[in-house]
Structure formats: C-alpha cells, structure tokens
Design a protein around this motif. Structure first.
Motif, PDB file in Angstrom:
ATOM      1  N   GLU A  92      35.351  33.407  31.051  1.00  0.00           N
ATOM      2  CA  GLU A  92      35.828  32.420  30.075  1.00  0.00           C
ATOM      3  C   GLU A  92      36.322  33.161  28.830  1.00  0.00           C
ATOM      4  OE1 GLU A  92      36.063  28.999  29.441  1.00  0.00           O
ATOM      5  OE2 GLU A  92      36.006  28.850  31.639  1.00  0.00           O
ATOM      6  N   PRO A  93      37.534  32.835  28.361  1.00  0.00           N
ATOM      7  CA  PRO A  93      37.984  33.469  27.123  1.00  0.00           C
ATOM      8  C   PRO A  93      37.178  32.977  25.918  1.00  0.00           C
ATOM      9  CG  PRO A  93      39.536  31.782  27.825  1.00  0.00           C
ATOM     10  CD  PRO A  93      38.501  31.888  28.909  1.00  0.00           C
ATOM     11  N   LEU A 142      40.218  36.734  30.961  1.00  0.00           N
ATOM     12  CA  LEU A 142      40.787  35.788  31.920  1.00  0.00           C
ATOM     13  C   LEU A 142      41.093  36.460  33.241  1.00  0.00           C
ATOM     14  CD1 LEU A 142      43.225  33.605  29.783  1.00  0.00           C
ATOM     15  CD2 LEU A 142      41.451  32.762  31.327  1.00  0.00           C
ATOM     16  N   ASN A 174      40.956  38.338  25.211  1.00  0.00           N
ATOM     17  CA  ASN A 174      40.900  37.115  26.030  1.00  0.00           C
ATOM     18  C   ASN A 174      41.703  37.254  27.316  1.00  0.00           C
ATOM     19  OD1 ASN A 174      39.105  35.564  24.647  1.00  0.00           O
ATOM     20  ND2 ASN A 174      40.631  34.435  23.459  1.00  0.00           N
ATOM     21  N   GLU A 175      42.886  37.898  27.245  1.00  0.00           N
ATOM     22  CA  GLU A 175      43.672  38.119  28.465  1.00  0.00           C
ATOM     23  C   GLU A 175      42.869  38.923  29.472  1.00  0.00           C
ATOM     24  OE1 GLU A 175      47.665  39.697  28.098  1.00  0.00           O
ATOM     25  OE2 GLU A 175      48.046  38.273  26.468  1.00  0.00           O
TER      26      GLU A 175
END
Lengths: 246, 247
Positions: B50-51, B45, B41-42
């Motif tokens: 979108e995570p 981002l 997710n990082e």
C-alpha cells in the motif's frame, strides 16, 4: 469531539462581564490581569525587603518598623491591620485564586485539545524553557508560598521554631541560617524568575497590548523585571550567607 | 543520497497506527519532499504494498493541503516553507527522517499522514467572510485604505489554512489561524461593520475545537506563510473590546 459549553450552571456566570471568564480567551485575560496584580505585589515585596540592609536605628531594626507600618496603614481612620487585609492581603489572595483557577482550567482544555501526543520527539524552535515550564514553576512558587507564610508570616512552630511575632529581622536571619531553608528560598526565587520572565511578556499578548512601536520593549520589560525582582529577592539570602546581614 | 524514513502508517481513523521504516535510495537534492514520497510510493506499489497516503494539491505552497511533521517540526526544517516546497537539499546522505501526521484531537487521522482539518472550515463559517450583496464590484479607489493597514491585512491574508500552527502548538491551539482570518477582515474598512460579531463567533467556535494560547510562539515559527503573533494580540484585543462594548 466537541468541547461541551452548554448554558452556565453557575448563576454567577450568567452575569455578562463574568460570562467572559467562561471562555478560554476570557481566562487568559483573567490570568493576565491577576498576573499584573501579582507582579505589582512581588515588586513591592522585593523593595520592602531591602529595608533589611538599613540595619537598626535606636535599637529597632528598620524592617521591623516597616512591618509595623504595613500593619498600621490607615491607622488614623481604621483599626490596625484593616487596611492591610482589605486592600492588600484579600485582593492578593483573590488574584492568586483566579490565577491558579484559570491556569488549571486552561491546562485541562489544552490537554483535551491533543489527547494523542506526538509519537516522535518534538523539535521546538520558539518555545523556551521558561514558557514550557510555566505550570511547574507556578507549582513550585505556590508550594514555596505555603512554606513562606508558615515560616515568616504566621510562624508555625514546626516550620520556624525561633519565630518571634513582629521581629522580622530576627525571624528572617534565624530561618535563613538553616541551610535547607536557604536552598529552598534560592530555588523558589529562580523558579519565580522563570515564571515572571515568560509571564511579564505573555500578558501583553493576552490582553492584546501590541503596537509596532513598542513591541520591541515588551520582552525587554519582562527580562528587566525578572532580573531586578530576582536580584532584589536573592540579595537577602546571599547577604545572610556572606554574613553581611546577621 | 540515501535516507532512512520512519513513516506513520495507519489504515483508518480507528486503526492502531505505527511507524514503518523505509529506505529511500538515490534521492536527488533537487527533488521536492513530496516527489521523494511519490518515488517511494511507486516502489511500494510495484512491490505490492500500500502506498503512503498524504494530502497534496497545488504543490506550490498556496493550497495548504500538504503538511506533515518532519523530525518533530511542522513542514520540516526550512522556515516559511510548506512541505511541498521543501527540497531534499535540506537533508544529507544517511539522514533519518521521522514523518508523522499533525496531532490534535479535532484533526483526526483519516489515513497515514492525512488528517481531517474541517474544524478550520467551521471557524471560517462562523465569521470568516464579509456579507455583501453580489453584483458589480464598487470602484476600488472609493474606499481609501492606508498603506500600513493594507500591508498588515495582506500579510494576514497570506494564511493558507494548512494547520501547521495547531500541529506545532504544544497546546494544540488554533489562535494563529483564527487571528490571521480575523485580522485580515477586521483591519479593512469592508470588514468593519461585522467586526464585533465576527471576532466573537470565530473565537468561540475556535475554542470548541482547540486549545488555548500560552504565547510560546511555536506557531509563528512553523507557519509556512510567516504569519505574525501580532495578529493574535490583535484578535485578543478585538474580542475583549467586542465583549465590553456589546453589553
């Protein structure tokens, strides 16, 4: 997305004990109890079939006599076949209808509970072949039952042209000597074996019959029952194929 | 290790979802499954994407928030383990992981891997409690409870309400969850006075939302807390007895 369970439309369903059948859990009880009746029937049927191996005594086949004994149950008090109809055939038909209706209704409820299926393949850990094919094995057994009644009970001309009323032994051998029929009987027995394998265990869970001391015997009972009944049923077509019964 | 992830992405409950493929590189075997998703997710981002939305809270296997299907198994391949407690050492370099949310009509997808499990709250509201006046707790030793009974009740009480039983069940049934809650309360003397109305209301609420049990046993093997199928038999027995005796 709530399942609609308004007041019962069917007046019968307002009777307290019958109202239990409106619930899914109640249908599972009905499924299990009718299943017990049907298990009793197939065990009795299998044992009765073994009369084939007794052959003939004094010109009459033992299984033909057995068939007549069933029709003459309670002949001392009641007309011929009355007891057979009232205590065996009609209760069995009712058990079958309950078993099928509850299966149909529960299947619909289960489908509704997951309208969008998993989009990736499932990896089952516990559900086995028998438990996942109950609907299919049930349908196969039902179709087989229709054939079996037409073939050896009613004697429909198109199904069994050699049918002679009351001559169980003759009908059995002439029917099972046709290889497509033989294959049908063996395949149906295997479907029944899988159905019984799961059902005879599952009924204990559905009826809440469990205890740490006898839980280990529940699958053992189911497996033994399935093997014994299937073995007994298959003995007849196998014996005919081998020429032991002719 | 390097992994290929196929993750279910869905913007909203109504939106059409689809699988997206991601590369997770340099995954350490000591990472938890959720940490692996955090790192992915990082990266998403920082590259302007979108995570992936997923539910999580305690990350120690007791809150029941996390839970996704990993390669067709609820909470992934390790038994008795919630997704947050699953570690990447369970996988090997080059593996492809397919990650999908729970699927049940009454667990609608909110976003990506997050589902709405509020029907479980409805079941609890129907009877998953003991009505007792508040005030000081009575002396615990005044109510004798046999060891076997308290063990069975505690085993049932271990249920964290994650929904893996519904997710794993081929019928989308919630019997294991409901049975755990019924057993936990009905086994103990404190739950005794309300046992009949409790089981009736909880079972009937459960049936409004979920499918029915066909005794596959998938729920038991998916359960991160090892809740036993015996609880389902107990619930069926309690329901039957209450239906017979209350009429």
């Amino acid at each position: 997305m709530l399942k609609n369970r308004g007041p019962a439309r069917n007046p019968l369903m307002r009777i307290p004990i019958l109202s239990v059948y409106r619930t899914d859990t109640g249908k599972k009880y009905a499924m299990a109890i009718s299943g017990v009746v049907l298990l009793g029937f197939i065990l009795g049927h299998m044992i009765g079939n073994l009369h084939v191996f007794e052959g003939a005594h004094g010109g009459e086949y033992r299984i033909d006599e057995y068939g007549e004994e069933l029709r003459e149950l309670g002949i001392q008090f009641f007309p011929r076949t009355l007891v057979l109809w009232a205590f065996i055939r009609i209760p069995l038909a009712v058990a079958f209808l309950i078993h099928i209706h509850s299966a149909y209704s529960l299947t619909r409820s289960n489908r509704a509970a997951r309208q969008t299926r998993y989009q990736s393949p499932r990896n089952y850990l516990a559900a086995d072949y028998a438990s996942r094919t109950m609907r299919w094995s049930g349908i196969i057994v039902l179709l087989f039952l229709a054939w079996h009644l037409a073939d050896l009970t009613i004697g429909v001309e198109a199904v069994n042209p050699d049918f002679v009323r009351g001559s169980v032994y003759h009908n059995l051998v002439s029917s099972l000597s046709r290889w497509p029929v033989w294959v049908l009987y063996v395949a149906a027995q295997l479907a029944l074996a899988f159905h019984v394998w799961h059902g005879a265990w599952s009924l204990f869970q559905s009826l809440g019959l469990n205890h740490p001391r006898f839980n280990q015997f529940r699958p053992l009972f189911a497996h033994t029952f399935a093997v014994v009944v299937t073995g007994g049923f298959l003995a007849v077509p196998v014996a005919i194929a081998l020429g032991i019964v002719a | 290790m390097d992994l290929t992830l196929r993750v279910w992405r869905q913007e909203s409950p109504e939106a059409e979802g689809r699988f997206e493929t991601y590369r997770a590189v340099d995954v350490q075997p000591d990472m938890s499954f959720l940490e692996m998703l955090d790192i992915l997710n990082e990266k998403l981002l920082t590259s302007g994407f979108e995570p992936i939305a997923f539910d999580h809270d305690c990350r120690e296997g007791i809150c029941g928030s996390c839970g996704v299907m990993i390669n067709g198994q609820a909470h992934g391949p390790q038994r008795n383990t919630a997704t947050c407690q699953l570690h990447m050492r369970e996988f090997s370099d080059g593996d492809t992981l397919v990650i999908e949310p729970w699927r049940a009509t009454n667990f609608p997808i909110i976003r990506d891997l997050v589902v709405d499990r509020s029907p479980f709250d409805r079941i609890i509201t129907a009877g998953g409690y003991i009505s007792a006046p508040t005030g000081s707790a009575p002396e615990a030793n005044l109510i004798p409870v046999p060891k076997e009974t308290s063990d069975a009740a505690m085993d049932a009480a271990a249920c964290i309400g994650c929904g893996a039983c519904v997710a794993a069940c081929p019928n989308g049934a919630a019997q294991l969850f409901t049975a755990a809650k019924v057993a936990h309360l009905n086994l103990l003397p404190q739950g005794g006075p309300e046992r009949r109305s409790r089981v009736e209301r909880m079972v009937e609420t459960m049936e409004e939302y979920f499918g029915s049990c066909t005794n596959h046993g998938e729920c038991e093997s998916a359960c991160p807390k090892g809740i036993s199928l015996d609880n389902i038999a107990l619930m069926n027995r309690e329901y039957l007895l209450s239906k017979i005796r209350s009429r």
